[in-house]
Design an enzyme around this catalytic site. Sequence first.
Site, short mmCIF file in Angstrom:
data_model
loop_
_atom_site.label_atom_id
_atom_site.label_comp_id
_atom_site.label_asym_id
_atom_site.label_seq_id
_atom_site.Cartn_x
_atom_site.Cartn_y
_atom_site.Cartn_z
N ASP A 163 6.03 1.76 0.40
CA ASP A 163 4.90 2.03 1.28
C ASP A 163 4.94 1.20 2.56
OD1 ASP A 163 2.90 3.89 1.15
OD2 ASP A 163 1.38 2.50 0.42
N GLY B 81 -9.46 6.22 2.52
CA GLY B 81 -9.74 6.57 1.14
C GLY B 81 -10.34 5.37 0.44
#
Length: 298
Positions: free
Chosen positions: A44, A105
């Site tokens: 990531d 999110g």
Amino acid sequence: MIDDAVVADIKACVPLAPMHNPPALAGIAMAFKAWKVPQVAVFDTAFHQTIQPHATTYAVPESWRKAGVRRYGFHGTSHCYIMQRVAEELKKPATSLRIISCHLGNGASVCAIKHGKSVDTSMGMTPLEGLVMGTRSGDVDPGIFTYLKHTLNLTVEQIESALYHDSGLAGLSGFGNDVRDIEKQVTAGDKKALLALDIYAYRVKKYIGAYAAAMGGVDAIAFTAGVGEHSADMRSRICSGLEFLGLHFDEALNEEVKLTGFEAPLLSTPDSRVKVLVTKTREQWMIARDTQRVLSKK
């Protein structure tokens, strides 16, 4: 490709992502037992390797920096996809655009993408820095550690755990981290819920302004992930007041958004210099593409 050395490196990075790396390692181990096939690790942080030292370096003692204390950034797979999707939708090469990608999110981060490269992002050495998140605090004064130790007799471990699990929208609202529930409470007149949304939007807006300055302007702002995709109210709160950037937000288009696939509708008016888009992220698809690319080199 995942081998014993890669697994060892991921284990060494557990302190950087204590909520994510251990379950990932467990999944890797189980997959090796279940299937005799190659595995690929897609990190990531990879998209953020283009960020320059002036943006990754903390102003801390050199011994700390030598020990690995620096900003790494996360959500890179999502931000990389958003860059590609925005460029496709605007029919311009990513190398000609300055994009601010807002992955909002339960975990949330903003990324400044200049001419196809990540130049800054809001998460730091760990996924705790930056925006207000579902249960994570985002930016706080590190001086609170000493203050809380003296006033509430809390240990470093207790403070860190609270910043990860008991803060953010959940800590502000007092009843949960789901923006949909918080928005319902706001409608019912809950002041704590309203403050939670105000703080969340304000933090995102501050980063947008900072990244516009860092890139010398912005051509497009994109919203994605659970809150970014589904909360018209939050998108409106964040974009309100950004007219000085040349952003003109279309409230009607914003309210009409109902994403069914991977479309990327515009939320800005035709005369808006800064384009505003919303789209679903495709992290699994990006991981699959990277995996295919690595396997093809075998």
